[in-house]
Design a protein around this motif. Structure first.
Motif, PDB file in Angstrom:
ATOM      1  N   THR A  31     -12.069  -6.118  11.182  1.00 22.34           N
ATOM      2  CA  THR A  31     -13.062  -6.056  10.093  1.00 22.34           C
ATOM      3  C   THR A  31     -12.742  -4.867   9.186  1.00 22.34           C
ATOM      4  O   THR A  31     -13.471  -3.872   9.168  1.00 22.34           O
ATOM      5  CB  THR A  31     -14.488  -5.924  10.658  1.00 22.34           C
ATOM      6  N   PRO A  32     -11.661  -4.946   8.425  1.00 25.00           N
ATOM      7  CA  PRO A  32     -11.232  -3.797   7.619  1.00 25.00           C
ATOM      8  C   PRO A  32     -12.180  -3.502   6.463  1.00 25.00           C
ATOM      9  O   PRO A  32     -12.793  -4.403   5.884  1.00 25.00           O
ATOM     10  CB  PRO A  32      -9.860  -4.227   7.106  1.00 25.00           C
ATOM     11  N   GLY A  33     -12.294  -2.228   6.148  1.00 27.57           N
ATOM     12  CA  GLY A  33     -12.997  -1.812   4.933  1.00 27.57           C
ATOM     13  C   GLY A  33     -14.489  -1.640   5.042  1.00 27.57           C
ATOM     14  O   GLY A  33     -15.087  -0.928   4.236  1.00 27.57           O
ATOM     15  N   VAL A  34     -15.138  -2.268   6.028  1.00 25.77           N
ATOM     16  CA  VAL A  34     -16.597  -2.258   6.040  1.00 25.77           C
ATOM     17  C   VAL A  34     -17.175  -0.906   6.464  1.00 25.77           C
ATOM     18  O   VAL A  34     -18.340  -0.609   6.163  1.00 25.77           O
ATOM     19  CB  VAL A  34     -17.165  -3.372   6.942  1.00 25.77           C
ATOM     20  N   PHE A  35     -16.400  -0.100   7.191  1.00 24.92           N
ATOM     21  CA  PHE A  35     -16.911   1.184   7.668  1.00 24.92           C
ATOM     22  C   PHE A  35     -16.315   2.379   6.926  1.00 24.92           C
ATOM     23  O   PHE A  35     -16.522   3.526   7.324  1.00 24.92           O
ATOM     24  CB  PHE A  35     -16.620   1.345   9.168  1.00 24.92           C
ATOM     25  N   THR A  36     -15.582   2.129   5.870  1.00 20.32           N
ATOM     26  CA  THR A  36     -14.895   3.208   5.163  1.00 20.32           C
ATOM     27  C   THR A  36     -15.859   4.273   4.653  1.00 20.32           C
ATOM     28  O   THR A  36     -15.700   5.469   4.935  1.00 20.32           O
ATOM     29  CB  THR A  36     -14.083   2.638   3.984  1.00 20.32           C
ATOM     30  N   GLU A  37     -16.860   3.842   3.906  1.00 18.19           N
ATOM     31  CA  GLU A  37     -17.786   4.805   3.311  1.00 18.19           C
ATOM     32  C   GLU A  37     -18.613   5.511   4.382  1.00 18.19           C
ATOM     33  O   GLU A  37     -18.876   6.721   4.286  1.00 18.19           O
ATOM     34  CB  GLU A  37     -18.713   4.084   2.318  1.00 18.19           C
ATOM     35  N   ASP A  38     -19.006   4.771   5.413  1.00 16.78           N
ATOM     36  CA  ASP A  38     -19.829   5.364   6.474  1.00 16.78           C
ATOM     37  C   ASP A  38     -19.051   6.445   7.227  1.00 16.78           C
ATOM     38  O   ASP A  38     -19.582   7.527   7.509  1.00 16.78           O
ATOM     39  CB  ASP A  38     -20.266   4.273   7.457  1.00 16.78           C
ATOM     40  N   THR A  39     -17.802   6.160   7.559  1.00 14.15           N
ATOM     41  CA  THR A  39     -16.997   7.131   8.295  1.00 14.15           C
ATOM     42  C   THR A  39     -16.661   8.331   7.423  1.00 14.15           C
ATOM     43  O   THR A  39     -16.632   9.476   7.907  1.00 14.15           O
ATOM     44  CB  THR A  39     -15.713   6.475   8.817  1.00 14.15           C
ATOM     45  N   ALA A  40     -16.446   8.100   6.144  1.00 15.89           N
ATOM     46  CA  ALA A  40     -16.189   9.218   5.235  1.00 15.89           C
ATOM     47  C   ALA A  40     -17.429  10.096   5.094  1.00 15.89           C
ATOM     48  O   ALA A  40     -17.325  11.335   5.026  1.00 15.89           O
ATOM     49  CB  ALA A  40     -15.747   8.703   3.864  1.00 15.89           C
ATOM     50  N   ASP A  41     -18.611   9.477   5.059  1.00 16.65           N
ATOM     51  CA  ASP A  41     -19.856  10.254   5.025  1.00 16.65           C
ATOM     52  C   ASP A  41     -19.974  11.126   6.271  1.00 16.65           C
ATOM     53  O   ASP A  41     -20.349  12.302   6.200  1.00 16.65           O
ATOM     54  CB  ASP A  41     -21.063   9.325   4.940  1.00 16.65           C
ATOM     55  N   MET A  42     -19.676  10.537   7.439  1.00 15.95           N
ATOM     56  CA  MET A  42     -19.738  11.289   8.680  1.00 15.95           C
ATOM     57  C   MET A  42     -18.756  12.462   8.662  1.00 15.95           C
ATOM     58  O   MET A  42     -19.085  13.584   9.069  1.00 15.95           O
ATOM     59  CB  MET A  42     -19.443  10.370   9.870  1.00 15.95           C
ATOM     60  N   THR A  43     -17.548  12.207   8.186  1.00 16.22           N
ATOM     61  CA  THR A  43     -16.544  13.267   8.115  1.00 16.22           C
ATOM     62  C   THR A  43     -17.020  14.412   7.241  1.00 16.22           C
ATOM     63  O   THR A  43     -16.901  15.588   7.602  1.00 16.22           O
ATOM     64  CB  THR A  43     -15.217  12.703   7.577  1.00 16.22           C
ATOM     65  N   MET A  44     -17.576  14.080   6.092  1.00 18.89           N
ATOM     66  CA  MET A  44     -18.051  15.123   5.185  1.00 18.89           C
ATOM     67  C   MET A  44     -19.227  15.877   5.797  1.00 18.89           C
ATOM     68  O   MET A  44     -19.336  17.108   5.659  1.00 18.89           O
ATOM     69  CB  MET A  44     -18.464  14.491   3.854  1.00 18.89           C
ATOM     70  N   ALA A  45     -20.105  15.160   6.506  1.00 16.14           N
ATOM     71  CA  ALA A  45     -21.226  15.818   7.178  1.00 16.14           C
ATOM     72  C   ALA A  45     -20.726  16.797   8.229  1.00 16.14           C
ATOM     73  O   ALA A  45     -21.264  17.910   8.374  1.00 16.14           O
ATOM     74  CB  ALA A  45     -22.133  14.773   7.820  1.00 16.14           C
ATOM     75  N   LEU A  46     -19.688  16.414   8.968  1.00 16.47           N
ATOM     76  CA  LEU A  46     -19.122  17.308   9.979  1.00 16.47           C
ATOM     77  C   LEU A  46     -18.465  18.528   9.338  1.00 16.47           C
ATOM     78  O   LEU A  46     -18.549  19.647   9.869  1.00 16.47           O
ATOM     79  CB  LEU A  46     -18.106  16.549  10.846  1.00 16.47           C
ATOM     80  N   ILE A  47     -17.799  18.319   8.213  1.00 15.05           N
ATOM     81  CA  ILE A  47     -17.173  19.448   7.511  1.00 15.05           C
ATOM     82  C   ILE A  47     -18.228  20.477   7.109  1.00 15.05           C
ATOM     83  O   ILE A  47     -18.075  21.683   7.351  1.00 15.05           O
ATOM     84  CB  ILE A  47     -16.405  18.945   6.266  1.00 15.05           C
ATOM     85  N   ILE A  48     -19.307  19.998   6.519  1.00 15.34           N
ATOM     86  CA  ILE A  48     -20.355  20.918   6.058  1.00 15.34           C
ATOM     87  C   ILE A  48     -21.074  21.553   7.243  1.00 15.34           C
ATOM     88  O   ILE A  48     -21.283  22.775   7.287  1.00 15.34           O
ATOM     89  CB  ILE A  48     -21.348  20.180   5.147  1.00 15.34           C
ATOM     90  N   SER A  49     -21.452  20.740   8.217  1.00 16.14           N
ATOM     91  CA  SER A  49     -22.232  21.244   9.345  1.00 16.14           C
ATOM     92  C   SER A  49     -21.458  22.249  10.177  1.00 16.14           C
ATOM     93  O   SER A  49     -22.011  23.241  10.664  1.00 16.14           O
ATOM     94  CB  SER A  49     -22.679  20.075  10.236  1.00 16.14           C
ATOM     95  N   THR A  50     -20.171  22.001  10.355  1.00 19.23           N
ATOM     96  CA  THR A  50     -19.363  22.893  11.191  1.00 19.23           C
ATOM     97  C   THR A  50     -19.125  24.225  10.500  1.00 19.23           C
ATOM     98  O   THR A  50     -19.291  25.293  11.118  1.00 19.23           O
ATOM     99  CB  THR A  50     -18.016  22.215  11.529  1.00 19.23           C
ATOM    100  N   THR A  51     -18.747  24.192   9.247  1.00 20.62           N
ATOM    101  CA  THR A  51     -18.451  25.441   8.545  1.00 20.62           C
ATOM    102  C   THR A  51     -19.697  26.282   8.290  1.00 20.62           C
ATOM    103  O   THR A  51     -19.613  27.506   8.197  1.00 20.62           O
ATOM    104  CB  THR A  51     -17.750  25.154   7.204  1.00 20.62           C
ATOM    105  N   ARG A  52     -20.858  25.631   8.203  1.00 18.31           N
ATOM    106  CA  ARG A  52     -22.103  26.363   7.970  1.00 18.31           C
ATOM    107  C   ARG A  52     -22.901  26.640   9.256  1.00 18.31           C
ATOM    108  O   ARG A  52     -24.016  27.141   9.192  1.00 18.31           O
ATOM    109  CB  ARG A  52     -22.986  25.573   6.978  1.00 18.31           C
ATOM    110  N   ARG A  53     -22.343  26.270  10.408  1.00 22.12           N
ATOM    111  CA  ARG A  53     -22.955  26.563  11.711  1.00 22.12           C
ATOM    112  C   ARG A  53     -24.345  25.928  11.861  1.00 22.12           C
ATOM    113  O   ARG A  53     -25.242  26.487  12.502  1.00 22.12           O
ATOM    114  CB  ARG A  53     -23.016  28.070  11.945  1.00 22.12           C
ATOM    115  N   PHE A  54     -24.517  24.767  11.283  1.00 26.97           N
ATOM    116  CA  PHE A  54     -25.818  24.098  11.346  1.00 26.97           C
ATOM    117  C   PHE A  54     -26.211  23.752  12.780  1.00 26.97           C
ATOM    118  O   PHE A  54     -27.384  23.797  13.144  1.00 26.97           O
ATOM    119  CB  PHE A  54     -25.806  22.831  10.488  1.00 26.97           C
TER     120      PHE A  54
END
Length: 336
Positions: free
Chosen positions: A108-131
């Motif tokens: 099922t290609p493509g259907v989770f692209t935006e969701d996984t990218a959102d998660m990645t960006m959330a992890l980038i922000i949360s990790t660097t800001r020690r949330f």
């Protein structure tokens, strides 16, 4: 491409076995169209249950929690003609073995692209800001009030984000990261077209070691293959900058977890944001005890929209195959 003889027409409703619970609308639609058996308990099927399934169905609908290896495929009955995977990644399926048995594989290609990218960006922000550390302090009643020196993280604007794997998800991460002011360098088997690089303001780095050493934040967004197993091993972790951050929303097998735990515990890395693990659902206790780790339960694709779209793709793939036509999401031999 797979030979046309791998397609077939099924008389009557195809016998379909689904290994995990899907969205209610998807399951209801499958019930209308197919002779379907659902996993009412939503627990990963045992090896014996998977063997029974492949011996009795026309179509198996597995997920990433199922290991569809050569031995399992060799145990399949003559009926099994399609493995309609729920998800884009097929590293848990032995494609070569399926090919030898003339069993088609779809995804099922493509259907989770935006969701996984959102998660990645959330992890980038949360990790660097020690949330995560701040959340735990409040939750456990350890927060004593605001302080100008408490829980200091890092601003991500101007930092260098190294992306390993610049497919659909990697590009979607780069698109988001650019909006946050991150500088983007990526490693991939091949560079992107210049127009895409310009659109994403991304620079190609063919030397993975150099990218790892250069990045302030390293994001792993490549598939799990024999070549990428422990792509971030102890040697490469040692190359990372003092205080750098790792984010992994790709596959747990990409990282040597023992080496990562050691680097985090010694304070050589600033932190890690993880959504995947080497031996899911087992997560090392030593990893969870580290204050600079955000550990998520593989939520990258966990949206109703994405999971619903994946269900629609699976139904379409089964219907095409059962009617004797080539499914739209057939996994090609080039992926073997």
């Amino acid at each position: 491409m797979t030979d046309k003889s791998d397609t077939r027409r099924v008389s009557g409703k195809p016998r379909v076995i689904v290994t995990r619970r899907l969205l209610p609308d998807t399951e209801a639609r499958m019930g209308d169209l197919f002779d379907v058996t659902l996993n009412e308990q939503d627990k990963p099927m045992s090896r014996a249950e998977l063997i029974d399934a492949v011996r009795s169905c026309d179509v198996l609908v597995p997920t990433v929690t199922d290991t569809i290896d050569r031995d399992l495929i060799d145990a399949a009955g003559e009926r099994l003609g399609l493995i309609a995977n729920f998800g884009a990644g097929v590293d848990h399926i032995d494609l070569a073995a399926a090919r030898q048995r003339r069993i088609m594989v779809t995804n099922t290609p493509g259907v989770f692209t935006e969701d996984t990218a959102d998660m990645t960006m959330a992890l980038i922000i949360s990790t660097t800001r020690r949330f995560s550390e701040g959340f735990r302090a409040v939750q456990e009643g350890r927060w004593s009030g605001w302080s100008p020196s408490a829980y200091l993280g890092h601003r991500i604007g101007g930092k260098l984000l190294g992306i390993v794997g610049m497919g659909r998800i990697g590009q979607a991460v780069a698109h988001r990261a650019r909006a946050f002011g991150l500088r983007i360098v990526y490693h991939n088997r091949h560079p992107l077209p210049e127009a895409v690089e310009n659109m994403l303001a991304a620079r190609f780095e063919p030397d993975l070691d150099k990218l790892v050493a250069e990045a302030d934040i390293l994001s792993l967004n490549c598939p799990a293959t024999p070549e990428t197993h422990h792509i971030l091993d102890a040697r490469r972790i040692a190359l990372m900058k003092q205080g750098a951050y790792l984010v992994n929303a790709g596959r747990g097998e990409l990282v040597d977890e023992k080496a990562l735990i050691a680097a985090l515990a010694e304070g050589r890395l600033g932190g890690a944001g993880l959504d995947v693990y080497e031996n899911e659902p087992d997560v090392p206790a030593a990893l969870l005890k580290l204050p600079n780790v955000i550990a998520m339960p593989h939520l990258g694709s966990a949206t109703e929209e994405g999971r619903g779209a994946a269900g629609e793709k699976i139904i379409a793939n089964i219907r095409f195959w059962a009617d004797g036509h080539r499914p739209p999401d057939q996994v090609l031999d080039t992926l073997i």
